[in-house]
Design an enzyme around this catalytic site. Structure first.
Site, PDB file in Angstrom:
ATOM      1  CG  LEU B  15      -1.786  -1.189   1.397  1.00 23.02           C
ATOM      2  CD1 LEU B  15      -2.659  -1.024   2.651  1.00 23.02           C
ATOM      3  CD2 LEU B  15      -2.508  -1.494   0.307  1.00 23.02           C
ATOM      4  CG  ASP B  16      -0.509   4.653  -2.534  1.00 18.84           C
ATOM      5  OD1 ASP B  16      -1.202   4.762  -1.671  1.00 18.84           O
ATOM      6  OD2 ASP B  16      -0.548   4.703  -3.841  1.00 18.84           O
ATOM      7  N   PRO B  17       0.690   5.730   0.760  1.00 19.78           N
ATOM      8  CG  PRO B  17       2.254   7.507   1.021  1.00 19.78           C
ATOM      9  CD  PRO B  17       2.041   6.377   0.200  1.00 19.78           C
ATOM     10  CG  MET B  18      -3.121   8.113  -2.415  1.00 15.46           C
ATOM     11  SD  MET B  18      -3.733   9.633  -1.720  1.00 15.46           S
ATOM     12  CE  MET B  18      -2.312  10.450  -0.867  1.00 15.46           C
TER      13      MET B  18
END
Lengths: 135, 135, 135, 135
Positions: B15-18
């Site tokens: 996952l990314d920060p979004m």
């Protein structure tokens, strides 16, 4: 034409068992130069969020022409191709020493309004005004 | 038509920060199902090397239609589209629960003869004979 | 003793130029089995956030005893060693076929209260109550 | 004391859903500065292989003291702690602006003779001679 470039060196952790940069690692290289481009425009992740939009990548295309090896220095350029309806950026990776083209790529991002979760068919002025200032 | 599929679950590290799977991580998903496809054919990395060829990826294209979130289960199919002159594989990622299409992608590989370092304009029989056996 | 395990297969993208799993990739393996352990307890990322705490990793230690190669199947166990003041988990990676120990590791997490951004010197009951239910 | 340092900037792809660098990504940072240290000594991967030894990492320990956020600049130092029997390197990551310590780590590598696949209980002169030249 809005453009920028960075110079990187292939690291050991970038390599696959063939001794060349694993194709999946190029997305990191593209993102690094894209972020510098967005910084130069004044519209990187912080400003995107502040403007009420996120800009997910909806399309990514890569052509791998020549491999990159351990310790090889390479230059990645990023150039905005389209911005009116979506943000399309073209990347060219060249060998630092010879200038030979190693990789070509594009990414396409679209604006999504955070409050409504709706896709924007036109790029919001939060982006296009920044680009007007530069041209 | 030679095809296979695997089911994966999005991990925290994807996952990314979004809070969605970072676009650069999909190359791992594609590779995992591609390796299963090549295993099924009996022509994965070990057999490629034994046959005197390597098969670098020369083109990768991805369309991100809907995001994938933490713990979301998804199914990736891989199907061989072309094999005569190059190995082109199509991937479709679907949500496991709803069957909704999340991502579409293709990769293209070409054979390079290890002894001469030369690109093959036709796929070597090492691959095409394996595929004949299956059809 | 709260414990779980998963079985994984080394993928091509896990490997380095030596043909073995790159040491930096083990953090993904640990996280995958740790998440299954936290799911089993009913206190994974979603429940952590709902409880008002985040649990950053403050210490990670790994001993690499034997390499893992392409297509090798391995089993990772995760066992909670401490939970009163911090969450310390021990991991053992074994070859699937022989049971030989390949890697040993530990991670330590501490609770941080989101509202105050303060480190908790005792683990919050949000975690310890879940563990009591299991013992 | 043989030492070096590099300055990096946290990229978007380094971040996890908490908006901080994911702990598993620090192995890349350590490797990048370790490679610069080995380059300075004249004993990086190419020279290792030419000398008939590989140097797998057998131990890695990390203490995460403060998180690293998007666009944060940080300095990583690498210092050789031991070299007689194994190569132990200490790393300290500091915030570029404040000098505050963010992370501490060590890695330990041992020499394995390629021809015999045997672990060396003493570091080979291929390494120790290089270090003598520097002191």
């Amino acid at each position: 034409m809005v453009s920028t470039e960075i110079t990187l060196t292939a690291q050991f952790y970038d390599l696959d068992p063939m001794g060349v940069v694993w194709h999946g690692n190029y997305a990191r290289f593209l993102e690094q130069v894209r972020c510098q481009l967005l910084d130069n425009i004044g519209y990187n992740y912080a400003e995107m969020q502040a403007s009420g939009y996120i800009w997910p990548i909806v399309d990514m295309q890569m052509k791998f022409i020549r491999p990159i090896r351990f310790h090889q220095k390479f230059v990645i350029s990023a150039t905005i191709l389209e911005s009116a309806n979506r943000l399309k950026i073209e990347y060219i990776i060249r060998d630092h020493a010879s200038g030979e083209v190693l990789t070509k790529a594009t990414t396409t991002q679209v604006a999504v309004e955070v409050s409504t979760n709706e896709l924007c068919l036109e790029s919001p002025t939060a982006l296009t005004d920044k680009l007007k200032d530069l041209s």
